[in-house]
Motif scaffolding. Sequence first.
Motif, PDB file in Angstrom:
ATOM      1  N   UNK A 163       0.832  -1.223   0.000  1.00  0.00           N
ATOM      2  CA  UNK A 163       0.000   0.000   0.000  1.00  0.00           C
ATOM      3  C   UNK A 163       0.860   1.265   0.000  1.00  0.00           C
TER       4      UNK A 163
ATOM      5  N   UNK B  78       6.196   5.133  -6.255  1.00  0.00           N
ATOM      6  CA  UNK B  78       6.614   3.964  -7.030  1.00  0.00           C
ATOM      7  C   UNK B  78       7.742   4.344  -8.002  1.00  0.00           C
TER       8      UNK B  78
ATOM      9  N   UNK C  44      11.427   2.864  -7.739  1.00  0.00           N
ATOM     10  CA  UNK C  44      11.884   2.091  -8.901  1.00  0.00           C
ATOM     11  C   UNK C  44      13.170   2.694  -9.455  1.00  0.00           C
TER      12      UNK C  44
ATOM     13  N   UNK D  65       1.778  -6.747  -9.059  1.00  0.00           N
ATOM     14  CA  UNK D  65       1.209  -6.069 -10.238  1.00  0.00           C
ATOM     15  C   UNK D  65       1.257  -6.992 -11.456  1.00  0.00           C
TER      16      UNK D  65
ATOM     17  N   UNK E 244      -1.480  -9.496 -11.254  1.00  0.00           N
ATOM     18  CA  UNK E 244      -2.795  -8.931 -11.628  1.00  0.00           C
ATOM     19  C   UNK E 244      -2.931  -8.887 -13.148  1.00  0.00           C
ATOM     20  N   UNK E 245      -1.868  -8.423 -13.808  1.00  0.00           N
ATOM     21  CA  UNK E 245      -1.897  -8.323 -15.280  1.00  0.00           C
ATOM     22  C   UNK E 245      -2.013  -9.719 -15.896  1.00  0.00           C
TER      23      UNK E 245
ATOM     24  N   UNK F 131      -4.324   5.957  -8.391  1.00  0.00           N
ATOM     25  CA  UNK F 131      -4.804   4.710  -7.843  1.00  0.00           C
ATOM     26  C   UNK F 131      -5.429   4.899  -6.478  1.00  0.00           C
ATOM     27  N   UNK F 132      -6.341   4.029  -6.171  1.00  0.00           N
ATOM     28  CA  UNK F 132      -7.004   4.130  -4.880  1.00  0.00           C
ATOM     29  C   UNK F 132      -6.406   3.108  -3.935  1.00  0.00           C
ATOM     30  N   UNK F 133      -6.971   3.044  -2.738  1.00  0.00           N
ATOM     31  CA  UNK F 133      -6.511   2.049  -1.771  1.00  0.00           C
ATOM     32  C   UNK F 133      -6.974   0.647  -2.137  1.00  0.00           C
ATOM     33  N   UNK F 134      -7.960   0.570  -3.058  1.00  0.00           N
ATOM     34  CA  UNK F 134      -8.441  -0.746  -3.479  1.00  0.00           C
ATOM     35  C   UNK F 134      -7.440  -1.349  -4.448  1.00  0.00           C
ATOM     36  N   UNK F 135      -7.570  -2.655  -4.676  1.00  0.00           N
ATOM     37  CA  UNK F 135      -6.684  -3.287  -5.633  1.00  0.00           C
ATOM     38  C   UNK F 135      -6.873  -2.634  -6.991  1.00  0.00           C
ATOM     39  N   UNK F 136      -5.763  -2.382  -7.701  1.00  0.00           N
ATOM     40  CA  UNK F 136      -5.894  -1.711  -8.990  1.00  0.00           C
ATOM     41  C   UNK F 136      -6.452  -2.657 -10.051  1.00  0.00           C
TER      42      UNK F 136
ATOM     43  N   UNK G  81      -6.516  -4.275 -13.916  1.00  0.00           N
ATOM     44  CA  UNK G  81      -5.401  -4.777 -14.720  1.00  0.00           C
ATOM     45  C   UNK G  81      -4.750  -3.646 -15.502  1.00  0.00           C
TER      46      UNK G  81
ATOM     47  N   UNK H 129      -2.656  -1.659 -13.120  1.00  0.00           N
ATOM     48  CA  UNK H 129      -1.473  -2.448 -12.759  1.00  0.00           C
ATOM     49  C   UNK H 129      -0.452  -2.428 -13.889  1.00  0.00           C
ATOM     50  N   UNK H 130      -0.933  -2.569 -15.126  1.00  0.00           N
ATOM     51  CA  UNK H 130      -0.022  -2.541 -16.278  1.00  0.00           C
ATOM     52  C   UNK H 130       0.637  -1.175 -16.400  1.00  0.00           C
TER      53      UNK H 130
ATOM     54  N   UNK I 125       1.184   0.960 -13.934  1.00  0.00           N
ATOM     55  CA  UNK I 125       2.140   1.110 -12.827  1.00  0.00           C
ATOM     56  C   UNK I 125       3.416   0.322 -13.124  1.00  0.00           C
ATOM     57  N   UNK I 126       3.249  -0.875 -13.665  1.00  0.00           N
ATOM     58  CA  UNK I 126       4.414  -1.689 -14.025  1.00  0.00           C
ATOM     59  C   UNK I 126       5.261  -0.980 -15.071  1.00  0.00           C
TER      60      UNK I 126
ATOM     61  N   UNK J 157       5.399   2.209 -15.651  1.00  0.00           N
ATOM     62  CA  UNK J 157       6.047   3.386 -15.049  1.00  0.00           C
ATOM     63  C   UNK J 157       7.286   2.965 -14.256  1.00  0.00           C
ATOM     64  N   UNK J 158       7.169   1.853 -13.524  1.00  0.00           N
ATOM     65  CA  UNK J 158       8.306   1.380 -12.721  1.00  0.00           C
ATOM     66  C   UNK J 158       9.460   0.935 -13.609  1.00  0.00           C
ATOM     67  N   UNK J 159       9.139   0.177 -14.658  1.00  0.00           N
ATOM     68  CA  UNK J 159      10.205  -0.294 -15.576  1.00  0.00           C
ATOM     69  C   UNK J 159      10.856   0.890 -16.301  1.00  0.00           C
ATOM     70  N   UNK J 160      10.040   1.887 -16.641  1.00  0.00           N
ATOM     71  CA  UNK J 160      10.583   3.084 -17.306  1.00  0.00           C
ATOM     72  C   UNK J 160      11.546   3.814 -16.364  1.00  0.00           C
TER      73      UNK J 160
END
Lengths: 110, 146
Positions: free
Chosen positions: A11, A19, A23, A92, A95-96, B1-6, B8, B11-12, B14-15, B17-20
Amino acid sequence: MTGTPPPSLDRELHHPTRLALVAYLSSCTETEFGVLRDYCGISDSVTSKTVSALEKLGYVTVRKGYVGKRPRTWVALTRQGLRALETHLAALEEIVATAKRAGATAEEPT
Amino acid sequence: MTDHDPSATDAAAALHAARTAQAAARVAQTVPRGLVLAQGAACAVECAALGLAGAHEEGAAPLTALGLLACVAFLVLMWRGVRHGGSLPRLRYEGRAAWRVLVVPAATIAVGALVAIPYGLTGALVALGLVCALDFWRRVARTESA
Protein backbone atom coordinates in the motif's frame (compact mmCIF):
# COMPACT_ATOMS: atom_id res chain seq x y z
CA MET A 1 -3.29 -24.10 -6.09
CA THR A 2 0.30 -24.12 -4.88
CA GLY A 3 1.55 -23.77 -1.30
CA THR A 4 3.11 -20.36 -2.00
CA PRO A 5 0.79 -17.42 -1.29
CA PRO A 6 0.51 -14.89 -4.14
CA PRO A 7 2.60 -11.69 -3.73
CA SER A 8 0.63 -8.88 -2.14
CA LEU A 9 0.56 -5.22 -3.12
CA ASP A 10 2.44 -2.78 -0.92
CA ARG A 11 0.00 0.00 0.00
CA GLU A 12 2.93 2.34 0.66
CA LEU A 13 4.03 2.07 -2.96
CA HIS A 14 0.61 2.60 -4.52
CA HIS A 15 1.18 6.27 -5.19
CA PRO A 16 2.73 6.76 -8.67
CA THR A 17 5.35 9.22 -7.41
CA ARG A 18 6.49 6.90 -4.64
CA LEU A 19 6.61 3.96 -7.03
CA ALA A 20 8.61 5.90 -9.66
CA LEU A 21 11.02 7.18 -7.03
CA VAL A 22 11.62 3.76 -5.47
CA ALA A 23 11.88 2.09 -8.90
CA TYR A 24 14.46 4.69 -9.99
CA LEU A 25 16.46 4.09 -6.82
CA SER A 26 16.36 0.32 -7.38
CA SER A 27 18.75 0.76 -10.32
CA CYS A 28 21.25 2.83 -8.32
CA THR A 29 23.36 2.42 -5.22
CA GLU A 30 22.49 6.01 -4.35
CA THR A 31 21.12 9.03 -6.19
CA GLU A 32 21.21 12.78 -5.67
CA PHE A 33 18.01 14.37 -4.40
CA GLY A 34 17.91 16.73 -7.41
CA VAL A 35 18.09 13.85 -9.87
CA LEU A 36 15.06 12.19 -8.24
CA ARG A 37 13.16 15.49 -8.20
CA ASP A 38 13.88 16.12 -11.88
CA TYR A 39 13.00 12.57 -12.93
CA CYS A 40 9.69 12.55 -11.06
CA GLY A 41 8.93 16.10 -12.24
CA ILE A 42 7.94 17.29 -8.78
CA SER A 43 8.93 20.18 -6.52
CA ASP A 44 11.65 20.13 -3.87
CA SER A 45 8.97 20.15 -1.19
CA VAL A 46 7.05 17.16 -2.57
CA THR A 47 10.29 15.23 -3.13
CA SER A 48 11.36 15.98 0.42
CA LYS A 49 8.02 14.83 1.86
CA THR A 50 8.02 11.66 -0.23
CA VAL A 51 11.59 10.80 0.73
CA SER A 52 10.87 11.50 4.41
CA ALA A 53 7.81 9.23 4.34
CA LEU A 54 9.81 6.44 2.70
CA GLU A 55 12.62 6.96 5.18
CA LYS A 56 10.19 6.54 8.10
CA LEU A 57 9.06 3.26 6.56
CA GLY A 58 12.66 2.12 6.37
CA TYR A 59 12.56 1.92 2.57
CA VAL A 60 15.25 4.53 1.92
CA THR A 61 18.20 6.08 3.70
CA VAL A 62 19.25 9.71 3.37
CA ARG A 63 22.83 10.94 3.48
CA LYS A 64 23.79 14.59 3.56
CA GLY A 65 27.14 15.94 2.46
CA TYR A 66 28.94 18.50 0.35
CA VAL A 67 30.32 18.65 -3.16
CA GLY A 68 32.80 21.48 -2.81
CA LYS A 69 30.88 24.08 -0.83
CA ARG A 70 27.48 23.02 -2.13
CA PRO A 71 25.31 20.93 0.18
CA ARG A 72 23.99 17.75 -1.40
CA THR A 73 21.58 15.04 -0.30
CA TRP A 74 21.88 11.47 -1.52
CA VAL A 75 19.08 8.93 -1.24
CA ALA A 76 19.55 5.16 -1.32
CA LEU A 77 17.13 2.25 -1.32
CA THR A 78 17.43 -0.14 1.63
CA ARG A 79 17.19 -3.93 1.39
CA GLN A 80 13.72 -3.66 2.92
CA GLY A 81 12.74 -1.11 0.27
CA LEU A 82 14.09 -3.29 -2.52
CA ARG A 83 12.19 -6.31 -1.21
CA ALA A 84 9.01 -4.23 -0.92
CA LEU A 85 9.40 -3.01 -4.50
CA GLU A 86 10.06 -6.51 -5.85
CA THR A 87 7.02 -7.87 -4.04
CA HIS A 88 4.87 -4.98 -5.24
CA LEU A 89 5.98 -5.41 -8.87
CA ALA A 90 5.41 -9.17 -8.65
CA ALA A 91 1.87 -8.51 -7.38
CA LEU A 92 1.21 -6.07 -10.24
CA GLU A 93 2.51 -8.63 -12.74
CA GLU A 94 0.23 -11.23 -11.17
CA ILE A 95 -2.79 -8.93 -11.63
CA VAL A 96 -1.90 -8.32 -15.28
CA ALA A 97 -1.24 -12.03 -15.91
CA THR A 98 -4.53 -13.04 -14.25
CA ALA A 99 -6.43 -10.54 -16.43
CA LYS A 100 -4.69 -11.86 -19.55
CA ARG A 101 -5.53 -15.46 -18.61
CA ALA A 102 -9.15 -14.48 -17.95
CA GLY A 103 -9.29 -12.69 -21.31
CA ALA A 104 -7.84 -15.69 -23.13
CA THR A 105 -10.31 -18.06 -21.45
CA ALA A 106 -13.23 -15.79 -22.38
CA GLU A 107 -12.11 -15.73 -26.03
CA GLU A 108 -11.84 -19.53 -26.28
CA PRO A 109 -14.64 -21.00 -28.42
CA THR A 110 -17.07 -23.11 -26.42
CA MET B 1 -4.80 4.71 -7.84
CA THR B 2 -7.00 4.13 -4.88
CA ASP B 3 -6.51 2.05 -1.77
CA HIS B 4 -8.44 -0.75 -3.48
CA ASP B 5 -6.68 -3.29 -5.63
CA PRO B 6 -5.89 -1.71 -8.99
CA SER B 7 -7.51 -2.89 -12.20
CA ALA B 8 -5.40 -4.78 -14.72
CA THR B 9 -5.03 -1.56 -16.72
CA ASP B 10 -3.84 0.38 -13.68
CA ALA B 11 -1.47 -2.45 -12.76
CA ALA B 12 -0.02 -2.54 -16.28
CA ALA B 13 0.42 1.24 -16.23
CA ALA B 14 2.14 1.11 -12.83
CA LEU B 15 4.41 -1.69 -14.02
CA HIS B 16 5.29 0.28 -17.13
CA ALA B 17 6.05 3.39 -15.05
CA ALA B 18 8.31 1.38 -12.72
CA ARG B 19 10.21 -0.29 -15.58
CA THR B 20 10.58 3.08 -17.31
CA ALA B 21 12.04 4.59 -14.11
CA GLN B 22 14.50 1.71 -13.76
CA ALA B 23 15.56 2.07 -17.40
CA ALA B 24 15.89 5.86 -17.04
CA ALA B 25 18.17 5.40 -14.03
CA ARG B 26 20.38 3.03 -16.01
CA VAL B 27 20.53 5.41 -18.99
CA ALA B 28 21.49 8.30 -16.66
CA GLN B 29 24.42 6.24 -15.41
CA THR B 30 25.91 5.71 -18.86
CA VAL B 31 29.42 7.10 -18.71
CA PRO B 32 30.32 9.34 -21.70
CA ARG B 33 32.52 7.65 -24.31
CA GLY B 34 35.31 10.21 -23.91
CA LEU B 35 35.51 9.63 -20.16
CA VAL B 36 35.86 5.84 -20.53
CA LEU B 37 38.52 6.28 -23.22
CA ALA B 38 40.39 8.69 -20.93
CA GLN B 39 40.13 6.18 -18.05
CA GLY B 40 41.69 3.49 -20.26
CA ALA B 41 44.46 5.82 -21.42
CA ALA B 42 45.25 6.97 -17.87
CA CYS B 43 45.40 3.34 -16.71
CA ALA B 44 47.76 2.38 -19.55
CA VAL B 45 50.05 5.39 -18.95
CA GLU B 46 50.07 4.79 -15.18
CA CYS B 47 51.07 1.12 -15.38
CA ALA B 48 53.49 1.57 -18.27
CA ALA B 49 55.27 4.56 -16.68
CA LEU B 50 55.62 2.88 -13.29
CA GLY B 51 56.79 -0.32 -14.97
CA LEU B 52 59.36 1.42 -17.16
CA ALA B 53 60.58 3.52 -14.20
CA GLY B 54 62.09 0.37 -12.70
CA ALA B 55 63.92 -0.50 -15.92
CA HIS B 56 65.50 2.87 -16.72
CA GLU B 57 67.62 4.34 -13.98
CA GLU B 58 68.16 7.70 -15.74
CA GLY B 59 64.50 8.29 -16.44
CA ALA B 60 63.19 6.75 -13.21
CA ALA B 61 62.22 10.04 -11.54
CA PRO B 62 60.21 11.56 -14.41
CA LEU B 63 58.63 8.20 -15.22
CA THR B 64 57.61 7.68 -11.59
CA ALA B 65 56.20 11.21 -11.49
CA LEU B 66 54.30 10.56 -14.71
CA GLY B 67 53.00 7.25 -13.32
CA LEU B 68 51.80 8.86 -10.10
CA LEU B 69 50.22 11.73 -12.01
CA ALA B 70 48.41 9.25 -14.27
CA CYS B 71 47.36 7.27 -11.17
CA VAL B 72 45.75 10.39 -9.65
CA ALA B 73 44.15 11.22 -13.02
CA PHE B 74 42.82 7.66 -13.28
CA LEU B 75 41.26 7.81 -9.80
CA VAL B 76 39.69 11.22 -10.52
CA LEU B 77 38.32 9.96 -13.85
CA MET B 78 36.94 6.81 -12.20
CA TRP B 79 35.30 8.92 -9.49
CA ARG B 80 33.75 11.21 -12.10
CA GLY B 81 32.62 8.18 -14.05
CA VAL B 82 30.79 6.44 -11.23
CA ARG B 83 29.26 9.71 -10.04
CA HIS B 84 28.22 10.77 -13.53
CA GLY B 85 24.58 11.81 -13.78
CA GLY B 86 24.13 12.14 -10.01
CA SER B 87 23.71 8.42 -9.46
CA LEU B 88 26.06 5.76 -8.20
CA PRO B 89 25.44 2.60 -10.26
CA ARG B 90 24.26 -0.56 -8.53
CA LEU B 91 26.48 -3.55 -9.16
CA ARG B 92 24.41 -6.06 -11.08
CA TYR B 93 25.41 -9.52 -12.07
CA GLU B 94 21.95 -10.93 -12.70
CA GLY B 95 21.92 -13.55 -15.38
CA ARG B 96 25.69 -13.88 -15.34
CA ALA B 97 27.45 -16.78 -13.70
CA ALA B 98 29.97 -15.76 -11.01
CA TRP B 99 32.89 -17.13 -13.04
CA ARG B 100 31.99 -14.89 -16.00
CA VAL B 101 32.29 -11.79 -13.81
CA LEU B 102 35.84 -12.84 -12.92
CA VAL B 103 36.99 -13.66 -16.48
CA VAL B 104 38.26 -10.20 -17.45
CA PRO B 105 40.19 -9.46 -14.20
CA ALA B 106 41.59 -13.01 -14.14
CA ALA B 107 42.66 -12.76 -17.80
CA THR B 108 44.30 -9.39 -17.13
CA ILE B 109 46.29 -10.79 -14.21
CA ALA B 110 47.18 -13.91 -16.22
CA VAL B 111 48.54 -11.83 -19.12
CA GLY B 112 50.59 -9.76 -16.65
CA ALA B 113 51.96 -12.91 -15.01
CA LEU B 114 52.86 -14.51 -18.36
CA VAL B 115 54.64 -11.40 -19.60
CA ALA B 116 56.51 -11.21 -16.27
CA ILE B 117 58.31 -14.50 -17.09
CA PRO B 118 60.43 -13.11 -19.95
CA TYR B 119 60.30 -9.37 -19.18
CA GLY B 120 60.03 -9.15 -15.39
CA LEU B 121 57.98 -6.64 -13.40
CA THR B 122 58.46 -3.92 -16.03
CA GLY B 123 56.92 -6.04 -18.75
CA ALA B 124 54.16 -7.23 -16.45
CA LEU B 125 53.11 -3.68 -15.55
CA VAL B 126 53.23 -2.47 -19.15
CA ALA B 127 51.15 -5.49 -20.28
CA LEU B 128 48.72 -4.99 -17.38
CA GLY B 129 48.21 -1.35 -18.36
CA LEU B 130 47.64 -2.19 -22.01
CA VAL B 131 45.19 -5.01 -21.23
CA CYS B 132 43.28 -2.76 -18.80
CA ALA B 133 43.11 -0.01 -21.44
CA LEU B 134 41.87 -2.52 -24.02
CA ASP B 135 39.17 -3.61 -21.56
CA PHE B 136 38.00 0.00 -21.06
CA TRP B 137 37.90 0.55 -24.83
CA ARG B 138 36.13 -2.79 -25.35
CA ARG B 139 33.41 -1.55 -22.96
CA VAL B 140 32.93 1.58 -25.09
CA ALA B 141 32.64 -0.53 -28.24
CA ARG B 142 30.19 -2.91 -26.56
CA THR B 143 28.03 -0.04 -25.24
CA GLU B 144 27.93 1.60 -28.66
CA SER B 145 27.02 -1.61 -30.47
CA ALA B 146 24.28 -2.47 -27.93
